[in-house]
Motif scaffolding. Sequence first.
Motif, PDB file in Angstrom:
ATOM      1  N   GLU A   1       0.831  -1.203   0.000  1.00 21.42           N
ATOM      2  CA  GLU A   1       0.000   0.000   0.000  1.00 21.42           C
ATOM      3  C   GLU A   1       0.872   1.262   0.000  1.00 21.42           C
ATOM      4  O   GLU A   1       0.567   2.249  -0.693  1.00 21.42           O
TER       5      GLU A   1
ATOM      6  N   ASP B   1       2.440   1.596  -3.568  1.00 18.00           N
ATOM      7  CA  ASP B   1       1.428   1.995  -4.554  1.00 18.00           C
ATOM      8  C   ASP B   1       1.059   3.462  -4.410  1.00 18.00           C
ATOM      9  O   ASP B   1       0.837   4.159  -5.405  1.00 18.00           O
ATOM     10  N   SER B   2       0.996   3.956  -3.169  1.00 13.18           N
ATOM     11  CA  SER B   2       0.655   5.369  -2.960  1.00 13.18           C
ATOM     12  C   SER B   2       1.735   6.285  -3.534  1.00 13.18           C
ATOM     13  O   SER B   2       1.439   7.399  -3.995  1.00 13.18           O
TER      14      SER B   2
ATOM     15  N   ASN C   1       1.607   6.148  -7.527  1.00 10.65           N
ATOM     16  CA  ASN C   1       0.403   6.758  -8.095  1.00 10.65           C
ATOM     17  C   ASN C   1       0.374   8.281  -7.948  1.00 10.65           C
ATOM     18  O   ASN C   1      -0.696   8.888  -7.998  1.00 10.65           O
TER      19      ASN C   1
ATOM     20  N   TYR D   1       7.847  -5.814  -7.092  1.00  3.16           N
ATOM     21  CA  TYR D   1       8.100  -4.525  -7.734  1.00  3.16           C
ATOM     22  C   TYR D   1       9.483  -4.443  -8.370  1.00  3.16           C
ATOM     23  O   TYR D   1       9.886  -3.390  -8.851  1.00  3.16           O
TER      24      TYR D   1
ATOM     25  N   THR E   1       1.389   6.140   4.039  1.00  5.62           N
ATOM     26  CA  THR E   1       1.066   6.430   2.648  1.00  5.62           C
ATOM     27  C   THR E   1       1.082   7.940   2.410  1.00  5.62           C
ATOM     28  O   THR E   1       0.994   8.721   3.355  1.00  5.62           O
TER      29      THR E   1
END
Length: 276
Positions: free
Chosen positions: A20, A23-24, A27, A53, A94
């Motif tokens: 998480e 990804d934050s 993005n 990743y 995040t």
Amino acid sequence: MTPRVSVVVPAYNNADYIAETIDSILNQTYQDFELIISDHSSTDDTVKVLARYADDPRIEILTTEAGGGAKRNWDRVSEAANGELLKLVCGDDTIYPECLAEQVAAFDEHPSVVLVASQRKLVDANGKTILSARGLAGLKGLVTGPDAARKTVTAGANIFGEPGCVLMKRSALKAIGWWDDTNPYVIDEATYTAVALQGDVYAIAKPLASFRVNAGQWSVRLAKDQARQAAAFHKDLRESDPTLISAMDVRIGDARALATSFMRRGVYMLLRHRMS
């Protein structure tokens, strides 16, 4: 080409949350960045999660040998960074999609700034909101470094927020010898204060990151140790420059740091009960 921004993640036993976190970062609306992650000899499945990743060209995955506390891994990823600007994000926190864009814009608008900080949202282990906006102690917009330093002392708490809230000049961090763990419980506050004193600070009075509260053990001893280290940080800062903060500022900050540590302990105990 060298990216403008380096986002660095010092990972340690973050298997449940680090996807998480990553990804934050990936993005973001602002894309001129690199992401450097170093695993500090985790004993859970963090390395397995990071392997997902490995083929992303924006990401570099490193390892850090065991030992040395947070400073060892925080220094490891920060020294490996190539960007002019650096943001450290812990492996269970995040950042919002617009975080980098808004903070980079503040640097572009104000050349004297060495550090940009935002408020943050506090969440529990399940991602449920505890507080929707916290931090900065009323600061907003352009603030001198000394004023920001004085405010964090008298608040008795880290007004800059957890690392995900802050974007700073990497050269300013390097100039102070990287992360300052003289008092490990305030490693982020002490470091950000030293960076801030090299120029100006820009405060964005809205949350651009989230901090996950760990509702594990929070003993009376730990609360006292944290308050004691905050007081030591205040004392050292005054001794380094008596014109920066007064003796009264230190007394106020020490009292508030003690009160805050026990208030935080109470919140963590309530959260632990709620999570159970």
